[in-house]
Scaffold this motif. Structure first.
Motif, PDB file in Angstrom:
ATOM      1  N   MET A   1     -50.032 -39.350 -12.629  1.00 36.69           N
ATOM      2  CA  MET A   1     -50.613 -38.044 -12.291  1.00 36.69           C
ATOM      3  C   MET A   1     -49.975 -37.481 -11.020  1.00 36.69           C
ATOM      4  O   MET A   1     -49.704 -36.277 -10.934  1.00 36.69           O
ATOM      5  N   GLN A   2     -49.709 -38.344 -10.054  1.00 40.91           N
ATOM      6  CA  GLN A   2     -49.071 -37.851  -8.824  1.00 40.91           C
ATOM      7  C   GLN A   2     -47.659 -37.355  -9.115  1.00 40.91           C
ATOM      8  O   GLN A   2     -47.230 -36.320  -8.615  1.00 40.91           O
ATOM      9  N   GLU A   3     -46.971 -38.098  -9.955  1.00 41.98           N
ATOM     10  CA  GLU A   3     -45.597 -37.717 -10.301  1.00 41.98           C
ATOM     11  C   GLU A   3     -45.590 -36.391 -11.060  1.00 41.98           C
ATOM     12  O   GLU A   3     -44.799 -35.498 -10.782  1.00 41.98           O
ATOM     13  N   PHE A   4     -46.515 -36.252 -12.024  1.00 39.05           N
ATOM     14  CA  PHE A   4     -46.589 -34.991 -12.765  1.00 39.05           C
ATOM     15  C   PHE A   4     -46.902 -33.834 -11.811  1.00 39.05           C
ATOM     16  O   PHE A   4     -46.273 -32.771 -11.874  1.00 39.05           O
ATOM     17  N   SER A   5     -47.885 -34.041 -10.940  1.00 39.65           N
ATOM     18  CA  SER A   5     -48.306 -32.959 -10.028  1.00 39.65           C
ATOM     19  C   SER A   5     -47.131 -32.513  -9.164  1.00 39.65           C
ATOM     20  O   SER A   5     -46.882 -31.309  -9.006  1.00 39.65           O
ATOM     21  N   ARG A   6     -46.406 -33.484  -8.632  1.00 39.75           N
ATOM     22  CA  ARG A   6     -45.243 -33.158  -7.790  1.00 39.75           C
ATOM     23  C   ARG A   6     -44.229 -32.323  -8.565  1.00 39.75           C
ATOM     24  O   ARG A   6     -43.790 -31.271  -8.119  1.00 39.75           O
ATOM     25  N   GLY A   7     -43.874 -32.803  -9.760  1.00 42.11           N
ATOM     26  CA  GLY A   7     -42.864 -32.113 -10.571  1.00 42.11           C
ATOM     27  C   GLY A   7     -43.312 -30.716 -10.957  1.00 42.11           C
ATOM     28  O   GLY A   7     -42.545 -29.749 -10.859  1.00 42.11           O
ATOM     29  N   PHE A   8     -44.562 -30.597 -11.388  1.00 43.99           N
ATOM     30  CA  PHE A   8     -45.078 -29.292 -11.811  1.00 43.99           C
ATOM     31  C   PHE A   8     -45.076 -28.317 -10.626  1.00 43.99           C
ATOM     32  O   PHE A   8     -44.629 -27.173 -10.752  1.00 43.99           O
ATOM     33  N   LEU A   9     -45.563 -28.764  -9.494  1.00 40.90           N
ATOM     34  CA  LEU A   9     -45.669 -27.857  -8.342  1.00 40.90           C
ATOM     35  C   LEU A   9     -44.291 -27.524  -7.761  1.00 40.90           C
ATOM     36  O   LEU A   9     -44.068 -26.420  -7.287  1.00 40.90           O
ATOM     37  N   ASP A  10     -43.361 -28.485  -7.859  1.00 42.95           N
ATOM     38  CA  ASP A  10     -41.980 -28.186  -7.426  1.00 42.95           C
ATOM     39  C   ASP A  10     -41.378 -27.063  -8.262  1.00 42.95           C
ATOM     40  O   ASP A  10     -40.581 -26.268  -7.786  1.00 42.95           O
ATOM     41  N   SER A  11     -41.753 -27.041  -9.542  1.00 44.16           N
ATOM     42  CA  SER A  11     -41.130 -26.069 -10.448  1.00 44.16           C
ATOM     43  C   SER A  11     -41.801 -24.697 -10.386  1.00 44.16           C
ATOM     44  O   SER A  11     -41.319 -23.734 -10.970  1.00 44.16           O
ATOM     45  N   LEU A  12     -42.914 -24.608  -9.677  1.00 38.02           N
ATOM     46  CA  LEU A  12     -43.634 -23.324  -9.579  1.00 38.02           C
ATOM     47  C   LEU A  12     -42.967 -22.439  -8.536  1.00 38.02           C
ATOM     48  O   LEU A  12     -43.107 -22.677  -7.339  1.00 38.02           O
ATOM     49  N   LYS A  13     -42.264 -21.433  -8.998  1.00 36.69           N
ATOM     50  CA  LYS A  13     -41.547 -20.635  -7.995  1.00 36.69           C
ATOM     51  C   LYS A  13     -42.466 -19.591  -7.356  1.00 36.69           C
ATOM     52  O   LYS A  13     -42.498 -19.421  -6.171  1.00 36.69           O
ATOM     53  N   GLU A  14     -43.233 -18.924  -8.198  1.00 36.81           N
ATOM     54  CA  GLU A  14     -44.075 -17.860  -7.664  1.00 36.81           C
ATOM     55  C   GLU A  14     -45.492 -18.076  -8.147  1.00 36.81           C
ATOM     56  O   GLU A  14     -45.714 -18.292  -9.353  1.00 36.81           O
ATOM     57  N   VAL A  15     -46.428 -18.027  -7.257  1.00 37.01           N
ATOM     58  CA  VAL A  15     -47.830 -18.186  -7.663  1.00 37.01           C
ATOM     59  C   VAL A  15     -48.728 -17.510  -6.622  1.00 37.01           C
ATOM     60  O   VAL A  15     -48.438 -17.538  -5.436  1.00 37.01           O
ATOM     61  N   ASP A  16     -49.766 -16.868  -7.128  1.00 38.74           N
ATOM     62  CA  ASP A  16     -50.690 -16.185  -6.227  1.00 38.74           C
ATOM     63  C   ASP A  16     -52.044 -16.882  -6.148  1.00 38.74           C
ATOM     64  O   ASP A  16     -52.793 -16.686  -5.198  1.00 38.74           O
ATOM     65  N   GLY A  17     -52.376 -17.664  -7.178  1.00 41.94           N
ATOM     66  CA  GLY A  17     -53.673 -18.324  -7.144  1.00 41.94           C
ATOM     67  C   GLY A  17     -53.832 -19.362  -8.238  1.00 41.94           C
ATOM     68  O   GLY A  17     -52.951 -19.527  -9.095  1.00 41.94           O
ATOM     69  N   PHE A  18     -54.962 -20.067  -8.182  1.00 43.31           N
ATOM     70  CA  PHE A  18     -55.257 -21.141  -9.138  1.00 43.31           C
ATOM     71  C   PHE A  18     -56.729 -21.033  -9.545  1.00 43.31           C
ATOM     72  O   PHE A  18     -57.592 -20.758  -8.697  1.00 43.31           O
ATOM     73  N   ILE A  19     -56.988 -21.257 -10.826  1.00 38.71           N
ATOM     74  CA  ILE A  19     -58.383 -21.371 -11.294  1.00 38.71           C
ATOM     75  C   ILE A  19     -58.507 -22.721 -12.001  1.00 38.71           C
ATOM     76  O   ILE A  19     -57.829 -22.969 -13.003  1.00 38.71           O
ATOM     77  N   PHE A  20     -59.369 -23.570 -11.475  1.00 35.30           N
ATOM     78  CA  PHE A  20     -59.504 -24.919 -12.013  1.00 35.30           C
ATOM     79  C   PHE A  20     -60.842 -25.144 -12.698  1.00 35.30           C
ATOM     80  O   PHE A  20     -61.839 -24.494 -12.368  1.00 35.30           O
ATOM     81  N   LYS A  21     -60.860 -26.103 -13.608  1.00 37.77           N
ATOM     82  CA  LYS A  21     -62.127 -26.602 -14.164  1.00 37.77           C
ATOM     83  C   LYS A  21     -62.798 -27.391 -13.036  1.00 37.77           C
ATOM     84  O   LYS A  21     -62.174 -28.270 -12.448  1.00 37.77           O
TER      85      LYS A  21
END
Ligand code: SF4
Length: 238
Positions: free
Chosen positions: A83-103
């Motif tokens: 999960m840590q590895e996925f989170s790192r990779g996903f967030l590294d690939s996010l170039k532009e983001v204004d917000g997050f909505i989580f469960k």
């Protein structure tokens, strides 16, 4: 009429987009449905992404010395590293983001209020923390608008979230075509809004726009952006 650029929002996929909850269910959320035409959603289900499948046995956060583990009690699987590895990779690939909505309350997606246990199976709840993915988002993007679907039912929090994501998206558009003229206009248009949030910050931003040091536009925008993003986060408190 003002045309706002669409904010880019990362959202837990189970909120209206895919029946990917551990029990194969989907979460219906009216606010997200109404928001959809006005934003660009980027959907993600971290548990599916790390290969847990749907339906699946639930995972939970377990206290382990000074840290936490993400454990699937029924199989004894420890998916913390994945999960840590996925989170790192996903967030590294996010170039532009204004917000997050989580469960909310999810051991993966929750960003606050997630139960953690003293042991994998019978251990009692001993506290609350952030989920693995939600926590990684806070570390990396804590200056953006981060919320969960539970908290967004509170109209004050919702209003602040909406104000933030549209203001951030507008600033992002300015960064794509940088100009002093554009920045002066952005500041003028948002002056009352900034003043409502923080008069001190509004003046600080005004000084950056005045550019007494005659910095290049890239530097001015960097300074302005840093200060601008600092205004929003304290307001997410209930
Ligand atoms: S809360 Fe997150 S990990 Fe759980 S089902 Fe929803 S998107 Fe997937």
């Amino acid at each position: 009429m003002t045309v706002f650029p669409k904010p880019r929002i990362v959202i837990s996929k189970c909120i209206g987009f895919d029946p990917c909850r551990y029990n194969g269910e989907i979460v219906k959320d009216k606010f997200v449905e109404r928001l959809e035409p006005h934003v660009e959603f980027v959907c993600v289900c971290p548990e599916v992404e790390i290969g847990l499948g749907t339906p699946r046995a639930p995972v939970r956060i377990v206290s382990s010395g000074d840290s936490f583990k993400l454990i699937q009690p029924s199989s004894g699987l420890d998916v913390s590293d994945k999960m840590q590895e996925f989170s790192r990779g996903f967030l590294d690939s996010l170039k532009e983001v204004d917000g997050f909505i989580f469960k909310n309350r999810s051991p993966s997606c929750g960003f606050t209020d997630v139960k953690f246990y003293s042991g994998p199976e019978k251990g009692p709840v001993i506290g609350k923390t952030a989920g693995f993915f939600g926590g990684a988002v806070l570390e990396r993007f804590g200056d953006r608008a981060v919320e969960d679907e539970g908290r967004l039912k509170n109209l004050n929090i919702r209003e602040h979230f909406l104000t933030s994501i549209f203001a951030f998206a507008r600033f992002r558009r300015l960064q794509q075509s940088p100009s002093i003229h554009g920045l002066v206009r952005f500041h003028a248009v948002n002056k009352m809004l900034l003043m409502a949030y923080s008069q001190t910050k509004m003046r600080e931003l005004g000084r950056i726009v005045a550019n007494a040091d005659r910095n290049r536009i890239s530097k001015v925008l960097e300074l302005y952006g840093r200060s601008f993003l600092e205004i929003a986060p304290p307001l997410v408190e209930t």
